[in-house]
Scaffold this active site. Structure first.
Site, short mmCIF file in Angstrom:
data_model
loop_
_atom_site.label_atom_id
_atom_site.label_comp_id
_atom_site.label_asym_id
_atom_site.label_seq_id
_atom_site.Cartn_x
_atom_site.Cartn_y
_atom_site.Cartn_z
N ASP A 7 0.83 -1.21 0.00
CA ASP A 7 0.00 0.00 0.00
C ASP A 7 0.87 1.26 0.00
OD1 ASP A 7 0.89 0.35 2.63
OD2 ASP A 7 -1.00 -0.27 3.52
N ALA A 8 0.22 2.41 -0.20
CA ALA A 8 0.94 3.68 -0.29
C ALA A 8 1.71 3.99 0.98
CB ALA A 8 -0.04 4.81 -0.62
N ASN A 9 1.15 3.68 2.12
CA ASN A 9 1.81 3.96 3.39
C ASN A 9 3.09 3.15 3.53
OD1 ASN A 9 1.86 5.14 6.10
ND2 ASN A 9 1.42 3.07 6.80
N THR A 10 3.01 1.86 3.26
CA THR A 10 4.19 1.01 3.40
C THR A 10 5.22 1.33 2.32
OG1 THR A 10 2.81 -0.69 4.41
CG2 THR A 10 4.98 -1.38 3.64
N ASN A 43 -5.42 3.55 -4.07
CA ASN A 43 -6.39 4.36 -4.78
C ASN A 43 -5.73 5.03 -5.98
OD1 ASN A 43 -7.39 7.37 -5.00
ND2 ASN A 43 -9.14 6.13 -4.36
N CYS A 76 -12.83 1.40 -3.28
CA CYS A 76 -13.45 2.70 -2.99
C CYS A 76 -14.57 3.03 -3.97
CB CYS A 76 -12.40 3.80 -2.99
SG CYS A 76 -11.63 4.05 -4.61
#
Length: 107
Positions: A7-10, A43, A76
């Site tokens: 994901d974007a965070n990781t 997303n 989403c």
């Protein structure tokens, strides 16, 4: 190692050397002589942000292999690029890497 989904965070954490959980610590300590495949998933707006491209390039610069995300309807509700690659695509990527490494197959 296969990180799916990434994901974007990781992605941001790994690209910037942050290791504040088990996954990011393992990736930070990963032997760079061994393959690491990553499968981005986020997303569409996150995927299209310019910093994402920079972070993906950073991981490739470490020698990691990207299995690119795909276009489809996202959780989403949006439709666009950002969905994790299909499982069969990921499996084929792993097979290709193993063949390059000439890892013996078990029968």
């Amino acid at each position: 190692m296969v990180v799916a989904p990434l994901d974007a965070n990781t992605l941001a954490k790994v690209a910037n050397g942050i290791c504040d959980n088990l996954l990011t610590c393992v990736i930070r300590a990963w032997d760079l002589s061994k393959p690491l495949l990553f499968c981005p998933a986020m997303n569409t707006a996150m995927w299209e942000h310019p910093i994402t491209a920079q972070q993906v390039e950073q991981l490739k610069g470490f020698g990691y292999t990207e299995i690119p995300c795909v276009v489809k309807k996202l959780v989403c509700g949006d439709e666009g690029r950002g969905a994790m690659a299909e499982v069969w695509t990921i499996v084929e990527g792993v097979k290709r890497i193993l063949e390059e490494w000439e890892v013996p197959r078990q029968s």
